[in-house]
Write an enzyme that holds these catalytic residues in place. Structure first.
Site, PDB file in Angstrom:
ATOM      1  N   SER A 196       0.804  -1.240   0.000  1.00 56.02           N
ATOM      2  CA  SER A 196       0.000   0.000   0.000  1.00 56.02           C
ATOM      3  C   SER A 196       0.829   1.277   0.000  1.00 56.02           C
ATOM      4  O   SER A 196       0.287   2.360  -0.253  1.00 56.02           O
ATOM      5  CB  SER A 196      -0.926   0.038   1.209  1.00 56.02           C
ATOM      6  OG  SER A 196      -1.991  -0.834   1.020  1.00 56.02           O
ATOM      7  N   TYR A 237      -3.215  -2.446 -10.572  1.00 56.50           N
ATOM      8  CA  TYR A 237      -3.134  -2.255  -9.114  1.00 56.50           C
ATOM      9  C   TYR A 237      -2.301  -3.352  -8.445  1.00 56.50           C
ATOM     10  O   TYR A 237      -1.469  -3.066  -7.571  1.00 56.50           O
ATOM     11  CB  TYR A 237      -4.559  -2.211  -8.536  1.00 56.50           C
ATOM     12  CG  TYR A 237      -4.609  -2.210  -7.031  1.00 56.50           C
ATOM     13  CD1 TYR A 237      -4.314  -1.052  -6.302  1.00 56.50           C
ATOM     14  CD2 TYR A 237      -4.923  -3.370  -6.319  1.00 56.50           C
ATOM     15  CE1 TYR A 237      -4.339  -1.058  -4.908  1.00 56.50           C
ATOM     16  CE2 TYR A 237      -4.953  -3.381  -4.933  1.00 56.50           C
ATOM     17  CZ  TYR A 237      -4.656  -2.232  -4.233  1.00 56.50           C
ATOM     18  OH  TYR A 237      -4.672  -2.241  -2.851  1.00 56.50           O
ATOM     19  N   TYR A 250      -5.195   3.969   7.897  1.00 61.63           N
ATOM     20  CA  TYR A 250      -6.571   3.451   7.939  1.00 61.63           C
ATOM     21  C   TYR A 250      -7.216   3.735   9.296  1.00 61.63           C
ATOM     22  O   TYR A 250      -7.194   4.875   9.747  1.00 61.63           O
ATOM     23  CB  TYR A 250      -6.587   1.955   7.594  1.00 61.63           C
ATOM     24  CG  TYR A 250      -5.685   1.657   6.432  1.00 61.63           C
ATOM     25  CD1 TYR A 250      -5.999   2.150   5.166  1.00 61.63           C
ATOM     26  CD2 TYR A 250      -4.496   0.956   6.580  1.00 61.63           C
ATOM     27  CE1 TYR A 250      -5.166   1.917   4.085  1.00 61.63           C
ATOM     28  CE2 TYR A 250      -3.657   0.719   5.499  1.00 61.63           C
ATOM     29  CZ  TYR A 250      -4.004   1.205   4.263  1.00 61.63           C
ATOM     30  OH  TYR A 250      -3.172   0.987   3.206  1.00 61.63           O
ATOM     31  N   VAL A 292       1.269  -3.769   3.833  1.00 61.59           N
ATOM     32  CA  VAL A 292       1.209  -5.074   4.493  1.00 61.59           C
ATOM     33  C   VAL A 292       2.473  -5.914   4.283  1.00 61.59           C
ATOM     34  O   VAL A 292       2.600  -6.986   4.869  1.00 61.59           O
ATOM     35  CB  VAL A 292      -0.046  -5.910   4.113  1.00 61.59           C
ATOM     36  CG1 VAL A 292      -1.299  -5.351   4.730  1.00 61.59           C
ATOM     37  CG2 VAL A 292      -0.168  -6.067   2.615  1.00 61.59           C
TER      38      VAL A 292
HETATM   39  O1  DON Z   1      -4.845  -4.579  -1.864  1.00 65.53           O
HETATM   40  C1  DON Z   1      -4.282  -5.153  -0.932  1.00 65.53           C
HETATM   41  O2  DON Z   1      -4.896  -5.737  -0.049  1.00 65.53           O
HETATM   42  C2  DON Z   1      -2.772  -5.097  -0.875  1.00 65.53           C
HETATM   43  N1  DON Z   1      -2.227  -5.140  -2.202  1.00 65.53           N
HETATM   44  C3  DON Z   1      -2.280  -3.849  -0.193  1.00 65.53           C
HETATM   45  C4  DON Z   1      -2.833  -3.684   1.212  1.00 65.53           C
HETATM   46  C5  DON Z   1      -1.945  -2.936   2.140  1.00 65.53           C
HETATM   47  O3  DON Z   1      -0.752  -2.881   1.990  1.00 65.53           O
HETATM   48  C6  DON Z   1      -2.604  -2.357   3.348  1.00 65.53           C
HETATM   49  N2  DON Z   1      -1.669  -1.628   4.175  1.00 65.53           N
HETATM   50  N3  DON Z   1      -1.282  -1.698   5.283  1.00 65.53           N
END
Ligand code: DON
Length: 304
Positions: A64, A189, A240, A258
């Protein structure tokens, strides 16, 4: 004069052997291969020497964190127009939550939750001739590093399991808030999130947000007002449903992923990056947040 190298080494020794290191993300199966023992810190001041400790030069999945880089490119294309399709309010919900999206008629709360990042991806797919390659070139250019790449195993892993993102993209499409095909936007994405960088590369990539829109090559990519807005969105939405906690404990605009990375910055002062793959229940790096809290407390450097 603070000895920043000393400060980050102290933080590193304090947290390296802590027993509660959090849990590595596994909903993207490829990320489950990481170890929660990894830990690195990299500090890039605007003036002064770079400092680093631990696993700062090991590449990891930025996930993210990439949403900020994508937003910066989309803003450069559409500037104010993008806010007709996206709001700028904290969501108070997890990054992949869908309820508000339906309640609010397909307008995502902000560009850093997944639904908002999909709208940004849609804008980039519309404007870029070869979206994945051109976005990669943009990231390489602002970082001044041609070695940066997508990790294709991570992109495929999310492509096979990212059902909530398919749901979000379909909801957006049903509200006419995606102009391109759902699969094309998701493919972009998933690759964007699968960018692989180390702490130093991320500090270089985010340098422009701490340096009035000028990247490490001294090229102006964003106006002062665009930088102000992007930093404000990081502060209010970058973590978030833990954005308040991050502002309270750390006091800097920042963004987590993440993969365990966190980038935070003090405008006109520095960029700091931590990587520790164990996450807390809200999906943010557990040790990374603690390290940054210690850093701003010990150095008295925060926006407050
Ligand atoms: O879309 C997703 O769930 C992951 N590619 C990215 C989520 C993410 O990194 C949330 N951050 N802490």
């Amino acid at each position: 004069m603070i000895d920043f190298q000393n400060v980050i080494e102290d933080i590193y020794s304090d947290l390296k052997h802590t027993t509660n290191k959090g849990v590595v993300a596994s909903y993207i199966p490829e990320l489950a291969k990481q170890s929660n023992a990894s830990f690195g810190i990299y500090l890039k001041p605007i003036d002064g020497n770079n400092c680093h400790v631990g696993d700062w030069d090991t590449p990891f999945s930025i996930q993210s964190i990439s949403k900020v880089l994508a937003l910066s490119k989309a803003i450069a294309f559409e500037d104010n127009k993008i806010w007709q399709r996206l709001d700028v309010e904290p969501s108070g919900n997890p990054f992949n939550h869908l309820t508000l999206l339906e309640l609010e008629n397909g307008i995502p709360r902000n560009p850093l939750i997944n639904a908002g990042a999909l709208v940004v991806a849609d804008i980039l797919v519309t404007h870029l001739k070869n979206p994945k390659q051109d976005f990669l070139e943009y990231v390489r250019n602002i970082t001044n590093d041609q070695t940066i790449n997508y990790n294709l195993e991570v992109a495929t892993s999310e492509q096979q399991t990212g059902f909530k993102n398919y749901a979000a993209a379909n909801l957006l499409k049903s509200y006419n808030n995606l102009n391109n095909a759902v699969d094309i936007v998701l493919d972009f994405y998933f690759h964007q999130c699968a960018l692989e960088m180390n702490c130093e590369q991320l500090a270089n990539a985010f340098y422009l947000f701490s340096n009035k829109g000028k990247c490490v090559n001294n090229k102006q990519h964003l106006t002062l007002s665009q930088v102000k807005r992007i930093n404000a969105i990081m502060l209010t939405c970058g973590f978030y449903d833990e954005a308040g906690e991050f502002a309270f404990e750390v006091g800097l605009p920042g963004k987590s992923g993440v993969g365990g990375g966190i980038v935070a910055l003090l405008p006109n002062n520095f960029v700091i990056v931590t990587w520790a793959p164990g996450l807390n229940p809200k999906g943010n790096s557990l040790i990374g947040m603690q390290a940054l809290e210690q850093f701003t407390t010990k150095t008295n450097r925060s926006i407050f």
